[in-house]
Design a protein around this motif. Structure first.
Motif, mmCIF file in Angstrom:
data_model
loop_
_atom_site.group_PDB
_atom_site.id
_atom_site.type_symbol
_atom_site.label_atom_id
_atom_site.label_comp_id
_atom_site.label_asym_id
_atom_site.label_seq_id
_atom_site.Cartn_x
_atom_site.Cartn_y
_atom_site.Cartn_z
ATOM 1 N N VAL A 162 -48.883 107.673 -25.547
ATOM 2 C CA VAL A 162 -48.148 107.144 -24.389
ATOM 3 C C VAL A 162 -46.964 108.033 -24.042
ATOM 4 C CG1 VAL A 162 -48.851 104.761 -24.804
ATOM 5 C CG2 VAL A 162 -46.745 105.619 -25.846
ATOM 6 N N MET A 163 -46.533 108.869 -24.995
ATOM 7 C CA MET A 163 -45.408 109.776 -24.742
ATOM 8 C C MET A 163 -45.907 111.108 -24.205
ATOM 9 S SD MET A 163 -42.592 108.174 -25.380
ATOM 10 C CE MET A 163 -41.283 109.320 -25.804
ATOM 11 N N THR A 164 -46.717 111.037 -23.154
ATOM 12 C CA THR A 164 -47.227 112.225 -22.487
ATOM 13 C C THR A 164 -47.148 112.030 -20.978
ATOM 14 O OG1 THR A 164 -49.487 111.339 -22.530
ATOM 15 C CG2 THR A 164 -48.853 112.814 -24.342
ATOM 16 N N VAL A 165 -47.111 113.126 -20.258
ATOM 17 C CA VAL A 165 -47.134 113.065 -18.799
ATOM 18 C C VAL A 165 -48.470 112.499 -18.333
ATOM 19 C CG1 VAL A 165 -47.035 114.435 -16.676
ATOM 20 C CG2 VAL A 165 -45.490 114.962 -18.572
ATOM 21 N N GLY A 166 -49.529 112.754 -19.111
ATOM 22 C CA GLY A 166 -50.841 112.217 -18.788
ATOM 23 C C GLY A 166 -50.819 110.713 -18.646
ATOM 24 N N PHE A 167 -50.064 110.049 -19.515
ATOM 25 C CA PHE A 167 -49.952 108.585 -19.444
ATOM 26 C C PHE A 167 -48.842 108.143 -18.498
ATOM 27 C CE2 PHE A 167 -47.951 104.635 -20.861
ATOM 28 C CZ PHE A 167 -49.034 103.764 -20.795
ATOM 29 N N LEU A 168 -47.668 108.761 -18.619
ATOM 30 C CA LEU A 168 -46.488 108.286 -17.902
ATOM 31 C C LEU A 168 -46.475 108.629 -16.417
ATOM 32 C CD1 LEU A 168 -43.740 109.086 -20.560
ATOM 33 C CD2 LEU A 168 -44.702 106.854 -20.005
ATOM 34 N N PHE A 174 -59.463 111.363 -9.912
ATOM 35 C CA PHE A 174 -58.149 110.822 -10.289
ATOM 36 C C PHE A 174 -58.265 109.823 -11.439
ATOM 37 C CE2 PHE A 174 -56.833 112.489 -6.155
ATOM 38 C CZ PHE A 174 -55.594 113.010 -6.474
ATOM 39 N N ALA A 175 -59.417 109.169 -11.542
ATOM 40 C CA ALA A 175 -59.605 108.189 -12.617
ATOM 41 C C ALA A 175 -59.645 108.850 -13.997
ATOM 42 C CB ALA A 175 -60.888 107.398 -12.377
ATOM 43 N N ILE A 176 -60.127 110.090 -14.048
ATOM 44 C CA ILE A 176 -60.221 110.756 -15.364
ATOM 45 C C ILE A 176 -59.033 111.675 -15.646
ATOM 46 C CG2 ILE A 176 -62.734 110.650 -15.371
ATOM 47 C CD1 ILE A 176 -62.748 113.615 -14.590
ATOM 48 N N LEU A 177 -58.131 111.869 -14.665
ATOM 49 C CA LEU A 177 -56.995 112.770 -14.866
ATOM 50 C C LEU A 177 -56.130 112.416 -16.082
ATOM 51 C CD1 LEU A 177 -55.577 113.844 -11.381
ATOM 52 C CD2 LEU A 177 -56.462 115.289 -13.214
ATOM 53 N N PRO A 178 -55.752 111.120 -16.276
ATOM 54 C CA PRO A 178 -54.925 110.815 -17.459
ATOM 55 C C PRO A 178 -55.578 111.245 -18.765
ATOM 56 C CG PRO A 178 -54.994 108.946 -15.964
ATOM 57 C CD PRO A 178 -56.010 109.922 -15.466
ATOM 58 N N PHE A 179 -56.909 111.147 -18.812
ATOM 59 C CA PHE A 179 -57.638 111.454 -20.040
ATOM 60 C C PHE A 179 -57.887 112.958 -20.197
ATOM 61 C CE2 PHE A 179 -58.810 107.316 -18.325
ATOM 62 C CZ PHE A 179 -58.446 106.486 -19.374
ATOM 63 N N LEU A 180 -57.696 113.706 -19.133
ATOM 64 C CA LEU A 180 -57.812 115.163 -19.203
ATOM 65 C C LEU A 180 -56.473 115.827 -19.509
ATOM 66 C CD1 LEU A 180 -60.156 116.002 -16.158
ATOM 67 C CD2 LEU A 180 -60.750 116.047 -18.587
ATOM 68 N N ILE A 181 -55.422 115.329 -18.867
ATOM 69 C CA ILE A 181 -54.096 115.943 -19.000
ATOM 70 C C ILE A 181 -53.509 115.726 -20.392
ATOM 71 C CG2 ILE A 181 -51.734 115.960 -18.108
ATOM 72 C CD1 ILE A 181 -53.773 117.139 -16.188
ATOM 73 N N ALA A 182 -53.612 114.501 -20.921
ATOM 74 C CA ALA A 182 -52.984 114.177 -22.204
ATOM 75 C C ALA A 182 -53.465 115.064 -23.356
ATOM 76 C CB ALA A 182 -53.191 112.698 -22.528
#
Length: 322
Positions: free
Chosen positions: A38-44, A133-141
């Motif tokens: 949760v402490m990532t830009v991917g999540f936040l 956009f739906a998979i971006l959080p899971f790619l960036i983190a």
């Protein structure tokens, strides 16, 4: 008609909230900490961006002509998401309050993107972009985790003018007797639920001396004097042992001495302004280890300055009364 409207709003708000909770649950699995946190830009950032995008994408095109609707609608599922996580103690109040501006901005950006996608006439492109956009959080983190956080060192400076003799001031600097609740003026730390300062104890005055700054809720700063000039300057290292702090004291993401935030040292300096007034300086250095230090450093500095200003006003009050 009312039932139909209710179903529409349930979809517009409910689906983004469910998505937000699902992302939080996924990123909260300890076994996946090496890839997701949760402490990532991917999540936040990209998490709320997706929530905001869904809120406007699921809305009627007519409503999207109103720019205020597009900008502020995404805030509704975000606030509801926050309330649910607080109610079930998934996250702490302090953590959410600090991340709220970041979250709301990301959600509004997502709302604008979702609005533009909704207005597109080609259905195939819409589905492609929504999926992306739906998979971006899971790619960036995971990429953030592989790159790793870049630790940064920051300072927090404060000072106060005191009309008292240097003996009285220094006496209250080296050893701070019990601070009563009514003397505590740390408004920011109090609103965030951070421990408040109680007292400071020094075994002797000089280099190598041990000093303990004791806060409520079990927080203790173990300090060692590294530089000492009597009634002029005292510099000390600071160490907080996370295992000594009860788990209920602070949110795990902002605990001092934890994985993301730590305080290194503090310094008192006494400067003579005139025959009746001295300026007491108090500054500290702290480290942050996140991938979004550019944002976290603002909050960390405000918190440290609030703690320091609180201690300085106690010293001032006691020295001047003496």
């Amino acid at each position: 008609m009312e039932n139909q409207q209710f179903k529409k709003w349930l979809k517009i708000i409910g689906i983004p909230v469910i998505v937000a909770l699902a992302i939080r649950g996924f990123f909260g699995v300890e076994a996946w900490n090496d890839l997701f946190s949760v402490m990532t830009v991917g999540f936040l950032f990209f998490g709320p961006l997706l929530v905001g995008m869904l809120a406007t994408y699921l809305s009627d095109v007519k409503k999207l002509q109103n720019r205020w609707y597009v900008f502020f609608l995404p805030w509704l599922p975000i606030f509801l998401f926050f309330l649910i996580t607080l109610a079930f103690k998934i996250e702490g109040w302090a953590c959410w309050l600090m991340v709220l501006p970041f979250y709301l901005l990301a959600a509004s950006v997502g709302g604008i993107i979702g609005s533009e996608l909704k207005k597109q006439k080609v259905a195939k492109n819409k589905k492609l972009f929504v999926s992306l956009f739906a998979i971006l959080p899971f790619l960036i983190a995971p990429i953030e985790k592989m790159v790793g956080a870049i630790p940064g060192t920051y300072d927090a400076y404060t000072s106060i003018d005191i009309k008292a003799d240097k003996e009285a001031i220094w006496r209250n600097v080296t050893r701070v007797p019990q601070i009563q609740k009514e003397q505590d003026k740390g408004w920011l730390t109090e609103s965030l639920g951070f421990p408040r300062p109680l007292k400071a104890e020094l075994n002797y005055e000089g280099v190598g001396a041990s000093r303990e700054a004791i806060f409520d809720k079990g927080l203790v700063f173990h300090e060692e004097v590294k530089e000492y000039e009597h009634q002029k300057k005292m510099r000390f290292s600071i160490k907080a042992n996370p295992h000594e702090i009860p788990s209920t004291t602070m949110d795990e993401h902002v605990v001092i001495g934890g994985d993301y935030f730590d305080v290194l040292d503090g310094t008192y300096e006494l400067e003579k302004l005139n025959e009746n007034t001295y300026r007491l300086h108090l500054y500290s250095h702290f480290t942050l280890s996140t991938t979004f230090n550019f944002y976290a450093s603002w909050w960390a500095r405000w918190i440290m300055q609030d703690i320091q200003n609180n201690i300085l006003q106690v010293v001032k009050q006691r020295a001047e009364q003496a």
